[in-house]
Design a protein around this motif. Structure first.
Motif, mmCIF file in Angstrom:
data_model
loop_
_atom_site.group_PDB
_atom_site.id
_atom_site.type_symbol
_atom_site.label_atom_id
_atom_site.label_comp_id
_atom_site.label_asym_id
_atom_site.label_seq_id
_atom_site.Cartn_x
_atom_site.Cartn_y
_atom_site.Cartn_z
ATOM 1 N N GLY A 62 -6.131 3.140 7.709
ATOM 2 C CA GLY A 62 -6.038 4.157 7.111
ATOM 3 C C GLY A 62 -6.348 5.190 8.194
ATOM 4 O O GLY A 62 -7.735 5.230 8.869
ATOM 5 N N VAL A 86 -8.875 0.685 -1.641
ATOM 6 C CA VAL A 86 -8.740 1.694 -1.196
ATOM 7 C C VAL A 86 -8.816 3.212 -2.110
ATOM 8 O O VAL A 86 -8.355 4.171 -1.768
ATOM 9 N N VAL A 131 1.085 -1.553 0.145
ATOM 10 C CA VAL A 131 -0.075 -0.177 0.473
ATOM 11 C C VAL A 131 0.606 0.900 -0.093
ATOM 12 O O VAL A 131 2.078 1.235 0.936
ATOM 13 N N VAL A 188 -4.908 6.520 -1.822
ATOM 14 C CA VAL A 188 -4.096 5.611 -1.536
ATOM 15 C C VAL A 188 -3.984 4.802 -2.408
ATOM 16 O O VAL A 188 -5.368 4.005 -3.197
ATOM 17 N N ILE A 202 -6.572 10.785 4.243
ATOM 18 C CA ILE A 202 -5.417 9.666 4.532
ATOM 19 C C ILE A 202 -4.211 10.118 4.973
ATOM 20 O O ILE A 202 -3.022 11.090 4.432
ATOM 21 N N ILE A 231 -0.814 5.244 7.058
ATOM 22 C CA ILE A 231 -1.528 4.057 6.306
ATOM 23 C C ILE A 231 -0.531 2.306 7.127
ATOM 24 O O ILE A 231 0.532 2.722 7.318
ATOM 25 N N TRP A 244 -10.482 5.847 -1.129
ATOM 26 C CA TRP A 244 -10.175 6.839 0.285
ATOM 27 C C TRP A 244 -9.673 8.276 -0.179
ATOM 28 O O TRP A 244 -8.770 8.067 -0.922
ATOM 29 N N LEU A 270 0.911 5.449 0.379
ATOM 30 C CA LEU A 270 -0.572 7.029 0.246
ATOM 31 C C LEU A 270 0.796 7.872 0.068
ATOM 32 O O LEU A 270 1.569 8.756 -0.177
ATOM 33 N N THR A 317 -6.551 -3.738 5.536
ATOM 34 C CA THR A 317 -5.412 -2.344 5.494
ATOM 35 C C THR A 317 -6.057 -1.290 5.742
ATOM 36 O O THR A 317 -7.520 -1.491 5.918
ATOM 37 N N THR A 363 -0.677 -1.805 7.858
ATOM 38 C CA THR A 363 -1.044 -2.928 6.991
ATOM 39 C C THR A 363 -0.202 -4.640 7.901
ATOM 40 O O THR A 363 0.517 -3.987 7.645
#
Length: 295
Positions: A230, A212, A191, A199, A218, A221, A215, A193, A228, A223
């Protein structure tokens, strides 16, 4: 170490930690979550842990001067303010063999291996390397590292992302990512950001852990394994993925300043210094209700 100090300042700014009715702490409190254990860094640089301790992964009571903690599947790693590293827990693959590391500014723990970012922006790793997840010796210009199940991810200063290790589900397919400010690595997914608060994610998505794309806002993050999490700019939390143990039931959380994701549980620090957790508690890994001000 200058880089360690910079790292602590960045974490404090992102998290917005303001102490608990006393002067700003010398160390930035934080939580980390392993497979079945949870670790907390207190404002005095000491650590606490709850949960599965079958390999001694919770034996952190004697640690001092800790600037960052991270938790692998069954081991725990602590970065000291002088750039050295300590580790306890399962060591079958040498994942705790970090006693000779120096000039480290950040640590990350995968299932059975450990990664360290050095002050010269290079990376070191020890532990299980079956998929080449420890093949980071040629990485340069790295600003953050993340360790997943069996893959390692690095964020470069130009906000691009590199990855090595198991790519069976495309979890290392990050070459096209741009403008990334933080990376997180799950069991078999990755993941990222972006600077605009959105994301991106790649890899195994059977449980929706990569869903995601919608989202926004955010700021952080986290995971692990199959879910996952946020953290939003307003202190609320969102989560997607495997939820059999209600590890994604964070919709009522508020005033959260940092989050961590374990294999089957999720942990958050609240602005007042208390800690909350949801998900599987079969080893007591969610028994953090007594933690206050991380002191």
């Amino acid at each position: 170490m200058a880089r360690v100090s910079i790292f602590l300042v960045i974490v404090a700014l992102i998290a917005g930690i303001v102490g608990c009715g006393h002067p700003e702490p010398e160390y930035t409190p934080m939580v980390a979550a392993g497979a079945h254990h949870t670790v907390g860094l207190k404002s005095d640089g000491t650590t606490v842990a709850v949960g599965d301790n079958g390999y001694g992964q919770c034996d952190v009571g004697g640690w001092t001067d800790i600037a960052q903690v991270t938790a692998g599947s069954m081991h725990t790693v602590g970065l000291k303010s002088n750039g050295t590293v300590v580790a306890v827990g399962r060591n079958d693959d040498g994942q705790c063999d970090v006693s000779d590391w120096m000039d480290i500014t950040q640590v990350a723990a995968g299932w059975y291996y450990t990664v360290g970012l050095k002050s010269d922006d290079t990376v070191v790793a020890v532990g299980e390397d079956y998929f080449g997840q420890c093949n980071v010796g040629n990485w340069t210009d790295i600003t953050q590292v993340a360790a997943g199940g069996m893959h390692t991810v690095g964020l470069k200063s130009d906000r691009s992302v590199v990855a090595v290790g198991d790519d069976g589900y495309g979890q290392c397919d990050t070459d096209a990512w741009t403008d990334i400010i933080q990376v997180a690595a799950g069991g078999m997914h990755t993941v990222g950001l972006k600077s605009n608060g959105t994301v991106v994610a790649v890899g195994w998505n059977d449980d929706g852990q990569c869903d995601v794309s919608g989202w926004t806002d955010i700021t952080r993050i986290a995971t692990d394994n199959s879910h996952t999490v946020g953290l939003k700019s307003d202190g609320t939390v969102v989560a997607v993925g495997f939820n059999e143990f209600e590890q994604c039931d964070v919709g009522n959380w508020a005033n959260i300043i940092q989050v961590a994701a374990g294999a089957r549980h999720t942990v958050g620090i609240k602005g007042g210094g208390t800690v909350v957790a949801v998900g599987s508690n079969d080893y007591g890994q969610c028994d953090v209700g007594g933690w206050t001000c991380m002191t």
